[in-house]
Write an enzyme that holds these catalytic residues in place. Sequence first.
Site, short mmCIF file in Angstrom:
data_model
loop_
_atom_site.label_atom_id
_atom_site.label_comp_id
_atom_site.label_asym_id
_atom_site.label_seq_id
_atom_site.Cartn_x
_atom_site.Cartn_y
_atom_site.Cartn_z
N HIS A 1 0.85 -1.20 0.00
CA HIS A 1 0.00 0.00 0.00
C HIS A 1 0.88 1.24 0.00
CE1 HIS A 1 -3.00 2.98 1.37
NE2 HIS A 1 -3.89 2.16 0.85
N ASP B 1 -7.97 -3.87 -0.87
CA ASP B 1 -8.41 -4.04 -2.25
C ASP B 1 -8.35 -5.49 -2.69
OD1 ASP B 1 -8.83 -1.22 -2.84
OD2 ASP B 1 -6.67 -1.03 -2.69
#
Length: 428
Positions: free
Chosen positions: A306, A363
């Site tokens: 991330h 995600d």
Amino acid sequence: MSDKQATLNAGGKDVTMAVRSGTIGPDVIDIRKMYADTGMFTYDPGFTSTASCDSAITYIDGDEGVLLHGGYPIGQLAEQSSFMEVSYLLLNGELPGKAELADFSRTISRHTMLHEQLMQFYRGFRRDAHPMAIMCGVVGALSAFYHDSTDIADPIHRKISSHRLIAKMPTIAAAAYKYSIGQPFVYPDNTLSYTGNFLRMTFGVPAEKYEVNPVVEKALDRIFILHADHEQNASTSTVRLAGSSGANPFACIAAGIACLWGPAHGGANEAALNMLQEIGTPDKIPHYIERAKDKNDPFRLMGFGHRVYKNYDPRATVMQQTVREVFESLKVTNPVFEVAIQLEEMALSDPYFIEKKLFPNVDFYSGVILSAIGFPTTMFTALFALARTVGWVAQWNEMISDPGQKIGRPRQLYTGPAQRDYVPVDKR
């Protein structure tokens, strides 16, 4: 505030600047008078080292994997609260009492319907229009229908428009989906929860009674909570920047949707699902893991790592169990979902990924869950926008209420030609 100071030597001159401290997190150097004192600007592409505002809404510590809303850890909120409760928290700074939550939920439910003329807008789009394109247009048009709540100087107007945006976004998103598949719009049923109502408007049809699956409802509610706000990201900064000009709230949220549409921002869960579909079956996972380790191979494991979190994404922890709950409830047999489960296990035990802290992020899981529920990939970012609307609205409200806020005006390092004289075209 802090009484600490920082000294900068610029052009042989020492300049002292105040250092400000927040509740938690890094201190910031107040450089607002830097140009006046030194004749210089700072250079920070992407604003990755610049605090653009004060905010009491959300705190992130990427190194430690911490995400707090109003001081409450995201894991506790996702496990124990509801999206309506988190929405109230983001808007008001405190968790609601039982009566406050009931009143807030009732207020939101009363704003779920769209003006009937606005529903006709959908027929002006092509059937194959992307849901995000439709949402940009319809949300931007809200100010033409609800101009009785666009006076940003009026706290009551701001509150009404905030409630309207949160309430109408599920109706707008569901209608975009229905339009794309040629089914009639399903109007809201305010006896259902916020999330249950959205599921019915998306997957229900007028000819049959729709039964909300409680496991799916809880899973989607968690996804909404986990995407509700994420500090000063690209789309939130866009909403704040648009709002700093005095633009009406509907226009500001439409700007946020446009920014979120970018694949580097809101499209990550779609990319993660596409990767899982490319892998195809569990037996191919080792091959793709080796490809991901090869610096000369363009293949990358999407949904791992991330931009902010350099440790485990705290939102992903909640989704691990949710994936399994949804798969079990819906009796999922698609091999792609088995790929997701096994890839997660193999990556978490591989020294390469552990060393580089490439852990599954939110995600990775959300795309798999949304697909299992029945959403096409084109709807993934629209669902993200639906959930993030409450964060955008909360941030916009905070900015408008800040007496120290000014219209956004980033500076630049000019690298074009210096001043030169115009030459008539026949002499060039």
